[in-house]
Design a protein around this motif. Sequence first.
Motif, PDB file in Angstrom:
ATOM      1  N   ARG A 174       0.791  -1.224   0.000  1.00 59.25           N
ATOM      2  CA  ARG A 174       0.000   0.000   0.000  1.00 59.25           C
ATOM      3  C   ARG A 174       0.831   1.286   0.000  1.00 59.25           C
ATOM      4  NH1 ARG A 174      -4.243  -2.090  -1.628  1.00 59.25           N
ATOM      5  NH2 ARG A 174      -6.277  -1.720  -0.656  1.00 59.25           N
ATOM      6  N   ARG A 211      -3.008  -6.320  -2.143  1.00 62.16           N
ATOM      7  CA  ARG A 211      -3.140  -5.652  -3.444  1.00 62.16           C
ATOM      8  C   ARG A 211      -4.493  -5.915  -4.086  1.00 62.16           C
ATOM      9  NH1 ARG A 211       2.866  -6.822  -6.122  1.00 62.16           N
ATOM     10  NH2 ARG A 211       3.973  -5.170  -4.971  1.00 62.16           N
ATOM     11  N   ARG A 229      -8.492   0.181  -3.376  1.00 62.40           N
ATOM     12  CA  ARG A 229      -7.813   1.336  -2.786  1.00 62.40           C
ATOM     13  C   ARG A 229      -8.804   2.428  -2.387  1.00 62.40           C
ATOM     14  NH1 ARG A 229      -2.389   2.056  -2.933  1.00 62.40           N
ATOM     15  NH2 ARG A 229      -1.153   0.421  -3.956  1.00 62.40           N
ATOM     16  N   ASP A 245      -8.992   2.928   1.273  1.00 64.48           N
ATOM     17  CA  ASP A 245      -7.943   3.756   1.870  1.00 64.48           C
ATOM     18  C   ASP A 245      -8.260   5.240   1.712  1.00 64.48           C
ATOM     19  OD1 ASP A 245      -7.053   1.160   1.577  1.00 64.48           O
ATOM     20  OD2 ASP A 245      -4.956   1.726   1.404  1.00 64.48           O
ATOM     21  N   GLU A 246      -8.722   5.612   0.508  1.00 61.07           N
ATOM     22  CA  GLU A 246      -9.030   7.019   0.255  1.00 61.07           C
ATOM     23  C   GLU A 246     -10.169   7.503   1.139  1.00 61.07           C
ATOM     24  OE1 GLU A 246      -7.123   8.796  -1.578  1.00 61.07           O
ATOM     25  OE2 GLU A 246      -5.918   7.082  -2.217  1.00 61.07           O
TER      26      GLU A 246
END
Length: 276
Positions: free
Chosen positions: A97, A162, A166, A169-170
């Motif tokens: 990450r 992976r 993502r 996370d944002e």
Amino acid sequence: MKTFRSKVLPHILLIAFSLLMIYPVIWWVGASLKPAAELSLPTIWPSDPMWENYSNGWNYSNQHSFGRFFANTLLMELGNVVGGVITAALVAYGFGRLNFKLRGMWFAILLLTMMLPTQVTIVPQYILFNNFGFTDSYVPLVLPHFFGGGAFFIFLLVQFIRGLPRDLDEAAKIDGASVYGIFFRIILPLIKPALVTVGIFTFIWSWDDFFGQLLYLSSVSKFTVGLGLRMFIDQFDVQWGQLLAMSLLSVMPSALIFMFAQKYFVEGIATTGLKG
């Protein structure tokens, strides 16, 4: 006929294959109850089972029973599993990450270490631990698990991380979560199946690490189960009944852990590396 081929025949084949796979275990149980004179006979079950093989094997040493060896091994395994899972997850999170300089090069070096055979590193490791005075202790067997947990486990967790979106996370960053907050609140709960897989592999591999235990442990009071089994073998005789009985008990912890954690183990293996 079509119904037989599609429904009945697969079950018959599975039952036959299962019996073939479980036969060595059945023989093992029977042999652990045989007297020495019957071990060479082709029978599976003894004519007069010797249940005392288990009690005599458990209390084979006058000073230390197998209960002590099991306690030593389980204590060592607790450190290995906890250290291996936590540190492997942290390192994998960094590679999976975070963006930092030379990340690709360091990850490639990590993968290259997987190609080094144990025989190449065992001598310098022993010299290092001996100079620090850590021999005849569990430190050389436990400490390496607190430094990443192993290249294979890091690689496995990186592939799993992976595969996670993502966008999670944002969204966490927008809510004010830090890097560590994202790891503990978002990533860690989602990779639980992979963590269980790492824990199972760590437990089984370190439990079976007879060579490392033989190399670093010399006091009988610190012996593990594997070294305790070796006590049944000397230059004059082998206590086969007791050896087989205790070796059967020695595989029970690994079998039970795999049985109860099978759901997470299968999920972790099936989903790792298939995303992203």
